[in-house]
Design a protein around this motif. Structure first.
Motif, PDB file in Angstrom:
ATOM      1  N   TYR A  12      31.248  30.118  45.816  1.00 60.89           N
ATOM      2  CA  TYR A  12      31.969  30.470  47.044  1.00 60.89           C
ATOM      3  C   TYR A  12      31.000  31.207  47.960  1.00 60.89           C
ATOM      4  O   TYR A  12      30.292  32.109  47.515  1.00 60.89           O
ATOM      5  CB  TYR A  12      33.158  31.384  46.740  1.00 60.89           C
ATOM      6  N   ASN A  14      31.130  33.391  51.209  1.00 62.92           N
ATOM      7  CA  ASN A  14      31.897  34.091  52.234  1.00 62.92           C
ATOM      8  C   ASN A  14      30.950  34.901  53.104  1.00 62.92           C
ATOM      9  O   ASN A  14      30.480  35.957  52.711  1.00 62.92           O
ATOM     10  CB  ASN A  14      32.948  35.009  51.597  1.00 62.92           C
ATOM     11  N   THR A  19      29.308  33.856  45.622  1.00 66.07           N
ATOM     12  CA  THR A  19      29.811  34.136  44.278  1.00 66.07           C
ATOM     13  C   THR A  19      29.745  32.858  43.473  1.00 66.07           C
ATOM     14  O   THR A  19      30.289  31.830  43.883  1.00 66.07           O
ATOM     15  CB  THR A  19      31.291  34.603  44.323  1.00 66.07           C
ATOM     16  N   ALA A  21      31.201  31.022  40.737  1.00 65.96           N
ATOM     17  CA  ALA A  21      32.424  31.098  39.930  1.00 65.96           C
ATOM     18  C   ALA A  21      32.356  30.202  38.699  1.00 65.96           C
ATOM     19  O   ALA A  21      32.923  30.519  37.662  1.00 65.96           O
ATOM     20  CB  ALA A  21      33.641  30.726  40.772  1.00 65.96           C
ATOM     21  N   PRO A  40      38.436  35.727  30.028  1.00 69.09           N
ATOM     22  CA  PRO A  40      38.777  36.957  30.737  1.00 69.09           C
ATOM     23  C   PRO A  40      38.974  36.733  32.235  1.00 69.09           C
ATOM     24  O   PRO A  40      38.590  35.687  32.777  1.00 69.09           O
ATOM     25  CB  PRO A  40      37.580  37.884  30.470  1.00 69.09           C
ATOM     26  N   SER A  41      39.565  37.717  32.887  1.00 67.88           N
ATOM     27  CA  SER A  41      39.764  37.666  34.332  1.00 67.88           C
ATOM     28  C   SER A  41      38.422  37.470  35.029  1.00 67.88           C
ATOM     29  O   SER A  41      37.432  38.116  34.681  1.00 67.88           O
ATOM     30  CB  SER A  41      40.415  38.980  34.780  1.00 67.88           C
ATOM     31  N   GLY A  42      38.374  36.538  35.978  1.00 67.70           N
ATOM     32  CA  GLY A  42      37.149  36.289  36.727  1.00 67.70           C
ATOM     33  C   GLY A  42      36.202  35.309  36.067  1.00 67.70           C
ATOM     34  O   GLY A  42      35.126  35.019  36.591  1.00 67.70           O
ATOM     35  N   SER A  43      36.605  34.732  34.915  1.00 69.33           N
ATOM     36  CA  SER A  43      35.690  33.825  34.203  1.00 69.33           C
ATOM     37  C   SER A  43      35.677  32.415  34.785  1.00 69.33           C
ATOM     38  O   SER A  43      34.904  31.576  34.321  1.00 69.33           O
ATOM     39  CB  SER A  43      36.040  33.792  32.709  1.00 69.33           C
ATOM     40  N   GLY A  44      36.560  32.145  35.758  1.00 70.52           N
ATOM     41  CA  GLY A  44      36.488  30.859  36.455  1.00 70.52           C
ATOM     42  C   GLY A  44      37.607  29.889  36.110  1.00 70.52           C
ATOM     43  O   GLY A  44      37.561  28.713  36.505  1.00 70.52           O
ATOM     44  N   LYS A  45      38.640  30.352  35.416  1.00 70.46           N
ATOM     45  CA  LYS A  45      39.713  29.462  34.964  1.00 70.46           C
ATOM     46  C   LYS A  45      40.449  28.814  36.135  1.00 70.46           C
ATOM     47  O   LYS A  45      40.631  27.603  36.169  1.00 70.46           O
ATOM     48  CB  LYS A  45      40.717  30.237  34.083  1.00 70.46           C
ATOM     49  N   SER A  46      40.873  29.643  37.106  1.00 73.75           N
ATOM     50  CA  SER A  46      41.632  29.087  38.235  1.00 73.75           C
ATOM     51  C   SER A  46      40.733  28.216  39.107  1.00 73.75           C
ATOM     52  O   SER A  46      41.183  27.184  39.639  1.00 73.75           O
ATOM     53  CB  SER A  46      42.254  30.203  39.077  1.00 73.75           C
ATOM     54  N   GLU A 170      48.615  29.710  34.185  1.00 69.39           N
ATOM     55  CA  GLU A 170      49.411  30.844  33.693  1.00 69.39           C
ATOM     56  C   GLU A 170      50.913  30.608  33.893  1.00 69.39           C
ATOM     57  O   GLU A 170      51.604  31.438  34.500  1.00 69.39           O
ATOM     58  CB  GLU A 170      48.997  32.138  34.414  1.00 69.39           C
TER      59      GLU A 170
HETATM   60  N1  LIG Z   1      37.928  32.050  47.484  1.00 70.84           N
HETATM   61  C1  LIG Z   1      37.030  32.794  46.843  1.00 70.84           C
HETATM   62  N2  LIG Z   1      36.005  33.368  47.478  1.00 70.84           N
HETATM   63  C2  LIG Z   1      35.079  34.101  46.828  1.00 70.84           C
HETATM   64  N3  LIG Z   1      35.083  34.317  45.511  1.00 70.84           N
HETATM   65  C3  LIG Z   1      36.084  33.774  44.799  1.00 70.84           C
HETATM   66  C4  LIG Z   1      37.114  32.993  45.409  1.00 70.84           C
HETATM   67  N4  LIG Z   1      37.966  32.581  44.449  1.00 70.84           N
HETATM   68  C5  LIG Z   1      37.496  33.089  43.287  1.00 70.84           C
HETATM   69  N5  LIG Z   1      36.371  33.791  43.485  1.00 70.84           N
HETATM   70  C6  LIG Z   1      35.547  34.467  42.473  1.00 70.84           C
HETATM   71  O1  LIG Z   1      35.184  33.513  41.483  1.00 70.84           O
HETATM   72  C7  LIG Z   1      35.243  34.070  40.186  1.00 70.84           C
HETATM   73  C8  LIG Z   1      36.201  33.256  39.343  1.00 70.84           C
HETATM   74  O2  LIG Z   1      37.511  33.431  39.859  1.00 70.84           O
HETATM   75  P1  LIG Z   1      38.792  32.720  39.224  1.00 70.84           P
HETATM   76  O3  LIG Z   1      39.945  32.994  40.121  1.00 70.84           O
HETATM   77  O4  LIG Z   1      38.463  31.313  38.939  1.00 70.84           O
HETATM   78  O5  LIG Z   1      38.946  33.518  37.852  1.00 70.84           O
HETATM   79  P2  LIG Z   1      40.086  33.459  36.733  1.00 70.84           P
HETATM   80  O6  LIG Z   1      39.400  33.175  35.443  1.00 70.84           O
HETATM   81  O7  LIG Z   1      41.155  32.523  37.150  1.00 70.84           O
HETATM   82  O8  LIG Z   1      40.630  34.955  36.701  1.00 70.84           O
HETATM   83  P3  LIG Z   1      42.131  35.536  36.469  1.00 70.84           P
HETATM   84  O9  LIG Z   1      42.333  35.537  34.971  1.00 70.84           O
HETATM   85  O10 LIG Z   1      42.051  36.933  36.996  1.00 70.84           O
HETATM   86  O11 LIG Z   1      43.111  34.678  37.190  1.00 70.84           O
HETATM   87  C9  LIG Z   1      35.639  35.519  40.374  1.00 70.84           C
HETATM   88  O12 LIG Z   1      34.465  36.292  40.387  1.00 70.84           O
HETATM   89  C10 LIG Z   1      36.304  35.538  41.728  1.00 70.84           C
HETATM   90  O13 LIG Z   1      36.176  36.786  42.353  1.00 70.84           O
END
Ligand SMILES: Nc1ncnc2c1ncn2[C@@H]1O[C@H](COP(=O)(O)OP(=O)(O)OP(=O)(O)O)[C@@H](O)[C@H]1O
Ligand SMILES: [Mg+2]
Length: 241
Positions: A12, A14, A19, A21, A40-46, A170
């Motif tokens: 990403y 910005n 970042t 991801a 874990p949170s932030g690991s890139g799942k979404s 989720e």
């Molecule tokens: N639109 C965006 N712009 C910048 N960074 C982003 C964006 N979307 C996600 N990120 C970053 O990418 C990384 C992965 O984010 P992602 O949402 O995929 O994590 P996740 O595993 O789904 O976390 P969670 O369990 O908290 O939902 C994180 O560091 C997040 O801050």
């Protein structure tokens, strides 16, 4: 193969702040699989789910869907795939408020340019709602339903186009354990009926309802394995098989 990703990356950007991801993600998912994505949170799942569901494009790597390289697909091609081949279920249900259950489930059908008959559309909506046991709430407004019921409507909406792939990020995250179990029961039944499901969860317990677990860490696949003792949501009970 339904899905084949090779060295998938997503950065990403910005206003110059980059970042990373996802980086170097490689796996295959065959028709009929039920996969949990953990990490874990932030690991890139979404981020991964958004790429798999054509809500976003990778910055690098390859994504083959039903054997076709998606790299050169136009935005219209991707919109068509999103509508016809993918059903999405989100943590926050994402139903339209002040709109009936029927209208919410019907929505994906209205984007279809084939203009099917009214009777066929009605039947598809009824079939989808029957499969989540909510036909009796068809005329209710979505905001009159409980959280568990709203998520079941969201699953019916995801199903109504008979997609090749159901993506659930989720899906039990906003539900208590009893309603969460009911959602797992529905997902397992859909999978038994042949639907391919990829589900994000951060709960080990929920993840073990799938057949396979992909664990993410720092944007990479950390582990990818078959569930040995799978949990089977059966009524109010749970069995280990
Ligand atoms: N639109 C965006 N712009 C910048 N960074 C982003 C964006 N979307 C996600 N990120 C970053 O990418 C990384 C992965 O984010 P992602 O949402 O995929 O994590 P996740 O595993 O789904 O976390 P969670 O369990 O908290 O939902 C994180 O560091 C997040 O801050
Ligand atoms: Mg997420």
């Amino acid at each position: 193969m339904l899905i084949s990703v090779k060295n998938l990356c997503k950065e990403y950007d910005n206003e110059g702040i980059v970042t990373r991801a996802l980086c170097g993600v490689t796996f295959d998912i065959a028709d009929g699989e039920f996969v949990s994505i953990m990490g874990p949170s932030g690991s890139g799942k979404s981020t991964l789910m958004q790429l798999l569901g054509f809500l976003d494009r990778p910055t690098d790597g390859e994504y083959f869907f039903q054997g076709k390289d998606t790299k050169n697909f136009s935005d219209d091609d991707l919109a068509f795939l999103r509508n016809q081949k993918i059903g999405f279920v989100f943590q926050s249900f994402n139903l339209l408020p002040r709109t009936t259950v029927f209208e919410n489930v019907e929505l994906p059908l209205l984007y279809d340019e084939r203009k099917e008959s009214r009777g066929l559309l009605n039947r598809k909506v009824h079939d989808a709602l029957r499969s989540v046991n909510l036909e009796n709430r068809i005329s209710n407004f979505s905001n009159q339903l409980s959280g568990g019921e709203q998520q079941r409507v969201a699953i019916a909406r995801a199903l109504v186009n008979d997609p090749a792939l159901i993506l659930a990020d989720e899906p039990t995250g906003n539900l208590d354990s009893k309603n969460g179990l009911q959602i797992m029961r529905i997902l397992q039944r859909l999978n038994n009926d042949g639907h391919t499901i990829v589900m994000v969860t951060h709960e080990t317990y929920t993840s073990e309802h799938a057949k396979r677990i992909i664990q993410m860490l720092d944007g990479k696949v950390e582990n990818d394995y078959l569930v040995k003792k799978r949990r089977i949501a059966d009524g109010e009970e749970e069995l280990l098989k």
